[in-house]
Design a protein around this motif. Sequence first.
Motif, PDB file in Angstrom:
ATOM      1  N   LYS A 142       1.224  21.293 -23.175  1.00  0.00           N
ATOM      2  CA  LYS A 142       2.301  21.201 -22.189  1.00  0.00           C
ATOM      3  C   LYS A 142       1.825  21.818 -20.878  1.00  0.00           C
ATOM      4  N   CYS A 143       2.135  21.153 -19.760  1.00  0.00           N
ATOM      5  CA  CYS A 143       1.687  21.626 -18.447  1.00  0.00           C
ATOM      6  C   CYS A 143       2.846  22.182 -17.647  1.00  0.00           C
ATOM      7  N   GLU A 144       2.529  23.156 -16.831  1.00  0.00           N
ATOM      8  CA  GLU A 144       3.505  23.725 -15.899  1.00  0.00           C
ATOM      9  C   GLU A 144       2.850  23.864 -14.531  1.00  0.00           C
ATOM     10  N   PRO A 145       3.286  23.045 -13.545  1.00  0.00           N
ATOM     11  CA  PRO A 145       4.369  22.069 -13.614  1.00  0.00           C
ATOM     12  C   PRO A 145       3.936  20.782 -14.310  1.00  0.00           C
ATOM     13  N   ALA A 146       4.921  19.945 -14.650  1.00  0.00           N
ATOM     14  CA  ALA A 146       4.632  18.676 -15.315  1.00  0.00           C
ATOM     15  C   ALA A 146       4.319  17.573 -14.313  1.00  0.00           C
ATOM     16  N   HIS A 147       4.677  17.788 -13.043  1.00  0.00           N
ATOM     17  CA  HIS A 147       4.389  16.842 -11.966  1.00  0.00           C
ATOM     18  C   HIS A 147       3.739  17.594 -10.808  1.00  0.00           C
ATOM     19  N   ILE A 148       2.884  16.900 -10.069  1.00  0.00           N
ATOM     20  CA  ILE A 148       2.287  17.477  -8.866  1.00  0.00           C
ATOM     21  C   ILE A 148       2.403  16.468  -7.739  1.00  0.00           C
ATOM     22  N   ASN A 149       2.036  16.891  -6.534  1.00  0.00           N
ATOM     23  CA  ASN A 149       2.001  15.985  -5.382  1.00  0.00           C
ATOM     24  C   ASN A 149       0.563  15.594  -5.077  1.00  0.00           C
ATOM     25  N   ALA A 150       0.352  14.312  -4.832  1.00  0.00           N
ATOM     26  CA  ALA A 150      -0.956  13.811  -4.414  1.00  0.00           C
ATOM     27  C   ALA A 150      -0.856  13.385  -2.949  1.00  0.00           C
ATOM     28  N   LYS A 151      -1.661  14.020  -2.104  1.00  0.00           N
ATOM     29  CA  LYS A 151      -1.672  13.696  -0.679  1.00  0.00           C
ATOM     30  C   LYS A 151      -2.898  12.834  -0.391  1.00  0.00           C
ATOM     31  N   ILE A 152      -2.668  11.579  -0.030  1.00  0.00           N
ATOM     32  CA  ILE A 152      -3.745  10.631   0.245  1.00  0.00           C
ATOM     33  C   ILE A 152      -4.005  10.635   1.744  1.00  0.00           C
ATOM     34  N   LEU A 153      -5.163  11.144   2.145  1.00  0.00           N
ATOM     35  CA  LEU A 153      -5.502  11.239   3.570  1.00  0.00           C
ATOM     36  C   LEU A 153      -6.110   9.921   4.044  1.00  0.00           C
ATOM     37  N   VAL A 154      -5.558   9.388   5.127  1.00  0.00           N
ATOM     38  CA  VAL A 154      -5.960   8.085   5.648  1.00  0.00           C
ATOM     39  C   VAL A 154      -6.448   8.248   7.084  1.00  0.00           C
ATOM     40  N   ASP A 155      -7.526   7.543   7.406  1.00  0.00           N
ATOM     41  CA  ASP A 155      -8.045   7.552   8.772  1.00  0.00           C
ATOM     42  C   ASP A 155      -8.432   6.123   9.135  1.00  0.00           C
ATOM     43  N   MET A 156      -8.522   5.856  10.421  1.00  0.00           N
ATOM     44  CA  MET A 156      -8.857   4.520  10.893  1.00  0.00           C
ATOM     45  C   MET A 156     -10.342   4.442  11.238  1.00  0.00           C
ATOM     46  N   ILE A 157     -10.946   3.299  10.951  1.00  0.00           N
ATOM     47  CA  ILE A 157     -12.335   3.044  11.305  1.00  0.00           C
ATOM     48  C   ILE A 157     -12.378   2.419  12.695  1.00  0.00           C
ATOM     49  N   SER A 158     -13.263   2.933  13.547  1.00  0.00           N
ATOM     50  CA  SER A 158     -13.382   2.408  14.902  1.00  0.00           C
ATOM     51  C   SER A 158     -14.837   2.510  15.361  1.00  0.00           C
ATOM     52  N   GLU A 159     -15.082   2.069  16.602  1.00  0.00           N
ATOM     53  CA  GLU A 159     -16.419   2.156  17.185  1.00  0.00           C
ATOM     54  C   GLU A 159     -16.363   2.962  18.474  1.00  0.00           C
ATOM     55  N   GLN A 160     -17.459   3.672  18.754  1.00  0.00           N
ATOM     56  CA  GLN A 160     -17.564   4.472  19.966  1.00  0.00           C
ATOM     57  C   GLN A 160     -19.012   4.396  20.457  1.00  0.00           C
ATOM     58  N   THR A 161     -19.166   4.241  21.773  1.00  0.00           N
ATOM     59  CA  THR A 161     -20.504   4.166  22.365  1.00  0.00           C
ATOM     60  C   THR A 161     -20.811   5.462  23.111  1.00  0.00           C
TER      61      THR A 161
ATOM     62  N   ILE B 196     -25.775   4.111  22.471  1.00  0.00           N
ATOM     63  CA  ILE B 196     -25.763   4.099  21.011  1.00  0.00           C
ATOM     64  C   ILE B 196     -24.320   3.888  20.562  1.00  0.00           C
ATOM     65  N   THR B 197     -24.057   2.771  19.874  1.00  0.00           N
ATOM     66  CA  THR B 197     -22.712   2.454  19.391  1.00  0.00           C
ATOM     67  C   THR B 197     -22.625   2.779  17.907  1.00  0.00           C
ATOM     68  N   CYS B 198     -21.645   3.620  17.568  1.00  0.00           N
ATOM     69  CA  CYS B 198     -21.467   4.068  16.184  1.00  0.00           C
ATOM     70  C   CYS B 198     -20.128   3.577  15.646  1.00  0.00           C
ATOM     71  N   ARG B 199     -20.106   3.398  14.345  1.00  0.00           N
ATOM     72  CA  ARG B 199     -18.882   3.027  13.643  1.00  0.00           C
ATOM     73  C   ARG B 199     -18.577   4.111  12.611  1.00  0.00           C
ATOM     74  N   GLY B 200     -17.320   4.537  12.592  1.00  0.00           N
ATOM     75  CA  GLY B 200     -16.931   5.576  11.643  1.00  0.00           C
ATOM     76  C   GLY B 200     -15.452   5.905  11.788  1.00  0.00           C
ATOM     77  N   ARG B 201     -15.033   6.927  11.082  1.00  0.00           N
ATOM     78  CA  ARG B 201     -13.649   7.373  11.169  1.00  0.00           C
ATOM     79  C   ARG B 201     -13.371   7.919  12.563  1.00  0.00           C
ATOM     80  N   ILE B 202     -12.167   7.644  13.058  1.00  0.00           N
ATOM     81  CA  ILE B 202     -11.816   8.101  14.402  1.00  0.00           C
ATOM     82  C   ILE B 202     -11.933   9.614  14.511  1.00  0.00           C
TER      83      ILE B 202
END
Length: 282
Positions: A172-191, A216-222
């Motif tokens: 048995k677990c305490e607590p029986a539920h937890i929160n999952a935080k899904i981190l989201v970021d946008m992909i973009s380009e920068q020179t 130099i143009t890079c692609r990655g998370r903002i």
Amino acid sequence: MPVDYRLNIVNKPKSVVITSDIPEKISVRLSGRGFQLLRMLFSSQAKELDIDYSNMRNTGEVLVIEAEHWKRAFDKVLPKGLSVNERSLPRLELFYTNGSPKRVPVVFCGRASGKGDYVITDTVLIPSRVLAYGPKSKLDTLSAIRTDTLDFQNLDRTTTGEVQLFPPVGVKCEPAHINAKILVDMISEQTYEVQILAKNCPQDSVLKAFPNNANITCRGRISKLREINSDNFSVTIDYDSVRLGSDRCRVRLEQQPEGVTVVRQSPDYAEYIIEPVSINEE
């Protein structure tokens, strides 16, 4: 027709933690005659059944409720003339512990994906560790608790959701539920405009590139693109590669920051001049 009874475990010591899921109710068949049976079958009044902890069979890690324990409990609540059909009585096994809990990490087993140019950068579990209660034999081999396999699909922003934990049977677990935080970021380009530097030049010469800067143009998370600047790159021309007499030399990207992908470089080749440098003798 079955009759439902809400199940209660009574007279349980406070130090004892039952780690199996206790059924909220049990369904049994009653035997009897006349009005009493009909009233019992069709009554809307909640019916409860108390099982005394001290009467349960204790195997050391498991509490067992067998037909004799059920019958003893029903004898206390059924009116005279009614009896329980023993064939309808289940055998119930409940894991328990009276020892200390074990703190274990939680492993996220769900799936998450971003929408379009959005990507999942991390999953944060809150809390990341929980208390696990159970028999010693169970806890000794327990290294983590997994979550439900929920789907977080087509996300375009950071999202938090409640997820259920799935411990092994008897834990048995305490607590029986937890929160999952899904981190989201946008992909973009920068020179980035980076100065072209010369290397391997002798002391009496200076090598200069035209143009003097490379794009130099890079692609990655903002969030990552915002952290870096032109100082995180190294772009060079090599004196050793121009001594063959060509009027252009290769422009090389020798250093770039982690976490981004270089998708374009301009120029790949540059014109150059070599200028002499006066060396004053002492």
